[in-house]
Design a protein around this motif. Structure first.
Motif, PDB file in Angstrom:
ATOM      1  N   MET A   1       0.844  -1.379   0.048  1.00 21.88           N
ATOM      2  CA  MET A   1       0.138  -0.092   0.029  1.00 21.88           C
ATOM      3  C   MET A   1       0.939   1.111   0.144  1.00 21.88           C
ATOM      4  O   MET A   1       1.898   1.284   0.871  1.00 21.88           O
ATOM      5  N   GLU A   2       0.518   2.328  -0.684  1.00 21.19           N
ATOM      6  CA  GLU A   2       1.260   3.567  -0.867  1.00 21.19           C
ATOM      7  C   GLU A   2       0.361   4.550  -0.106  1.00 21.19           C
ATOM      8  O   GLU A   2      -0.927   4.824  -0.322  1.00 21.19           O
ATOM      9  N   LEU A   3       1.047   5.420   0.682  1.00 21.54           N
ATOM     10  CA  LEU A   3       0.366   6.687   1.126  1.00 21.54           C
ATOM     11  C   LEU A   3      -0.159   7.458   0.473  1.00 21.54           C
ATOM     12  O   LEU A   3       0.738   7.988  -0.453  1.00 21.54           O
ATOM     13  N   LEU A   4      -1.271   7.800   0.284  1.00 22.87           N
ATOM     14  CA  LEU A   4      -1.730   9.120  -0.585  1.00 22.87           C
ATOM     15  C   LEU A   4      -1.736  10.355   0.189  1.00 22.87           C
ATOM     16  O   LEU A   4      -1.144  11.249  -0.167  1.00 22.87           O
ATOM     17  N   PHE A   5      -2.136  10.229   1.355  1.00 22.14           N
ATOM     18  CA  PHE A   5      -2.297  11.688   2.136  1.00 22.14           C
ATOM     19  C   PHE A   5      -2.639  11.371   3.733  1.00 22.14           C
ATOM     20  O   PHE A   5      -3.301  10.229   3.904  1.00 22.14           O
ATOM     21  N   ALA A   6      -2.019  12.058   4.468  1.00 23.84           N
ATOM     22  CA  ALA A   6      -2.263  12.002   5.842  1.00 23.84           C
ATOM     23  C   ALA A   6      -2.658  13.293   6.355  1.00 23.84           C
ATOM     24  O   ALA A   6      -2.180  14.133   6.181  1.00 23.84           O
ATOM     25  N   SER A   7      -3.872  13.411   7.403  1.00 19.60           N
ATOM     26  CA  SER A   7      -4.386  14.375   8.036  1.00 19.60           C
ATOM     27  C   SER A   7      -3.922  14.242   9.349  1.00 19.60           C
ATOM     28  O   SER A   7      -3.373  13.324   9.906  1.00 19.60           O
ATOM     29  N   SER A  12      -4.924   8.103   4.230  1.00 18.21           N
ATOM     30  CA  SER A  12      -5.581   7.211   2.905  1.00 18.21           C
ATOM     31  C   SER A  12      -4.273   6.674   2.248  1.00 18.21           C
ATOM     32  O   SER A  12      -3.228   7.207   2.325  1.00 18.21           O
ATOM     33  N   TYR A  13      -4.778   5.497   1.766  1.00 17.92           N
ATOM     34  CA  TYR A  13      -3.567   4.645   1.177  1.00 17.92           C
ATOM     35  C   TYR A  13      -4.281   4.127  -0.022  1.00 17.92           C
ATOM     36  O   TYR A  13      -5.408   3.822  -0.142  1.00 17.92           O
ATOM     37  N   GLN A  14      -3.587   3.811  -1.146  1.00 11.98           N
ATOM     38  CA  GLN A  14      -3.751   3.285  -2.339  1.00 11.98           C
ATOM     39  C   GLN A  14      -3.192   1.696  -2.547  1.00 11.98           C
ATOM     40  O   GLN A  14      -1.931   1.820  -2.585  1.00 11.98           O
ATOM     41  N   SER A  15      -3.860   0.818  -2.887  1.00 13.93           N
ATOM     42  CA  SER A  15      -3.098  -0.494  -3.125  1.00 13.93           C
ATOM     43  C   SER A  15      -3.494  -0.650  -4.666  1.00 13.93           C
ATOM     44  O   SER A  15      -4.465  -0.948  -5.055  1.00 13.93           O
ATOM     45  N   ALA A  16      -2.274  -0.742  -5.391  1.00 13.51           N
ATOM     46  CA  ALA A  16      -2.147  -0.984  -6.796  1.00 13.51           C
ATOM     47  C   ALA A  16      -2.305  -2.670  -7.037  1.00 13.51           C
ATOM     48  O   ALA A  16      -3.194  -2.799  -7.811  1.00 13.51           O
ATOM     49  N   LYS A  17      -2.064  -3.319  -6.193  1.00 15.00           N
ATOM     50  CA  LYS A  17      -2.267  -4.690  -6.092  1.00 15.00           C
ATOM     51  C   LYS A  17      -3.514  -5.038  -6.237  1.00 15.00           C
ATOM     52  O   LYS A  17      -4.155  -6.010  -6.898  1.00 15.00           O
ATOM     53  N   ARG A  19      -6.099  -2.870  -6.241  1.00 17.46           N
ATOM     54  CA  ARG A  19      -6.923  -1.872  -7.004  1.00 17.46           C
ATOM     55  C   ARG A  19      -7.929  -1.348  -6.379  1.00 17.46           C
ATOM     56  O   ARG A  19      -9.221  -1.324  -6.429  1.00 17.46           O
ATOM     57  N   CYS A  20      -7.626  -0.977  -5.070  1.00 13.62           N
ATOM     58  CA  CYS A  20      -8.550  -0.415  -4.260  1.00 13.62           C
ATOM     59  C   CYS A  20      -7.814   0.831  -3.238  1.00 13.62           C
ATOM     60  O   CYS A  20      -6.628   1.045  -3.368  1.00 13.62           O
ATOM     61  N   TYR A  21      -8.644   1.395  -2.467  1.00 15.18           N
ATOM     62  CA  TYR A  21      -8.099   2.257  -1.145  1.00 15.18           C
ATOM     63  C   TYR A  21      -8.428   2.014   0.062  1.00 15.18           C
ATOM     64  O   TYR A  21      -9.212   1.187   0.210  1.00 15.18           O
ATOM     65  N   TYR A  22      -7.521   2.453   1.059  1.00 11.86           N
ATOM     66  CA  TYR A  22      -7.888   2.253   2.301  1.00 11.86           C
ATOM     67  C   TYR A  22      -7.625   3.472   3.121  1.00 11.86           C
ATOM     68  O   TYR A  22      -7.206   4.281   2.726  1.00 11.86           O
ATOM     69  N   ILE A  23      -8.711   3.770   4.037  1.00 10.68           N
ATOM     70  CA  ILE A  23      -8.680   4.938   4.991  1.00 10.68           C
ATOM     71  C   ILE A  23      -8.776   4.444   6.340  1.00 10.68           C
ATOM     72  O   ILE A  23      -9.356   3.597   6.732  1.00 10.68           O
ATOM     73  N   ILE A  88     -10.162  13.833   2.336  1.00 13.67           N
ATOM     74  CA  ILE A  88     -10.610  13.396   1.213  1.00 13.67           C
ATOM     75  C   ILE A  88     -10.161  14.508   0.172  1.00 13.67           C
ATOM     76  O   ILE A  88     -10.104  13.965  -1.041  1.00 13.67           O
ATOM     77  N   GLN A  89     -10.140  15.713   0.364  1.00 14.83           N
ATOM     78  CA  GLN A  89      -9.601  16.781  -0.646  1.00 14.83           C
ATOM     79  C   GLN A  89      -8.032  16.370  -0.700  1.00 14.83           C
ATOM     80  O   GLN A  89      -7.580  16.438  -2.287  1.00 14.83           O
ATOM     81  N   GLY A  90      -7.269  16.208   0.112  1.00 18.14           N
ATOM     82  CA  GLY A  90      -5.807  15.724   0.020  1.00 18.14           C
ATOM     83  C   GLY A  90      -5.663  14.448  -0.725  1.00 18.14           C
ATOM     84  O   GLY A  90      -4.859  14.343  -1.698  1.00 18.14           O
ATOM     85  N   THR A  91      -6.647  13.613  -0.527  1.00 13.87           N
ATOM     86  CA  THR A  91      -6.411  12.233  -1.205  1.00 13.87           C
ATOM     87  C   THR A  91      -6.696  12.638  -2.795  1.00 13.87           C
ATOM     88  O   THR A  91      -6.010  11.871  -3.693  1.00 13.87           O
TER      89      THR A  91
END
Length: 103
Positions: A1-7, A12-17, A19-23, A88-91
Motif C-alpha cells: 500500500m502506498e500512502l496517499l495523504f495523511a491528515s 488514506s492509502y492506495q493499493s495497486a495490487k 486496485r482499491c483504497y484504504y482509509i 478527502i480533498q488531499g486524497t
C-alpha cells in the motif's frame, strides 16, 4: 500500500495490487473502491457546509458518517468532520497529481 495523504486524525492509502483504497480512521481501517471514495467526497462536501457545521456546534457536536452500503458507521465530532474533509480533498489532489506525473 502506498500512502496517499495523511491528515491530523486520518490516513488514506492506495493499493495497486488490490486496485482499491484504504482509509485508516485510527481505530478502524476501511477498504473502499473508487466509486465509494467518490461517494465519500460527496458526503464530505455535505458535512463541511457552513450550515451543517453551525448545526453541529449549536445542537450536538457529532455526526454519523455511513458508507460502503452502511457496512461502516463512523461517529465524528466537529473537528473530525473538518479533518475528514481535508483528508478527502488531499486524497483526490494526490491522485490527480500522481496521474499527471505518470502520464
Amino acid at each position: 500500500m502506498e500512502l496517499l495523504f495523511a491528515s491530523k486524525y486520518y490516513t488514506s492509502y492506495q493499493s495497486a495490487k488490490d486496485r482499491c483504497y484504504y482509509i485508516d480512521f485510527g481505530h478502524k481501517t476501511v477498504k473502499v473502491s473508487f466509486c465509494q471514495l467518490l461517494s465519500l467526497r460527496y458526503k464530505a462536501k455535505q458535512l463541511s457546509t457552513p450550515e451543517h457545521i453551525e448545526y453541529m456546534l449549536d445542537h450536538h457536536d457529532v455526526t454519523l458518517l455511513t458508507f460502503c452500503d452502511k457496512e461502516h458507521l463512523i461517529l465524528l465530532d466537529t473537528l473530525q468532520v473538518l479533518d475528514f474533509t481535508e483528508l478527502i480533498q488531499g486524497t483526490f489532489a494526490m491522485m490527480e497529481l500522481r496521474s499527471v506525473l505518470t502520464a
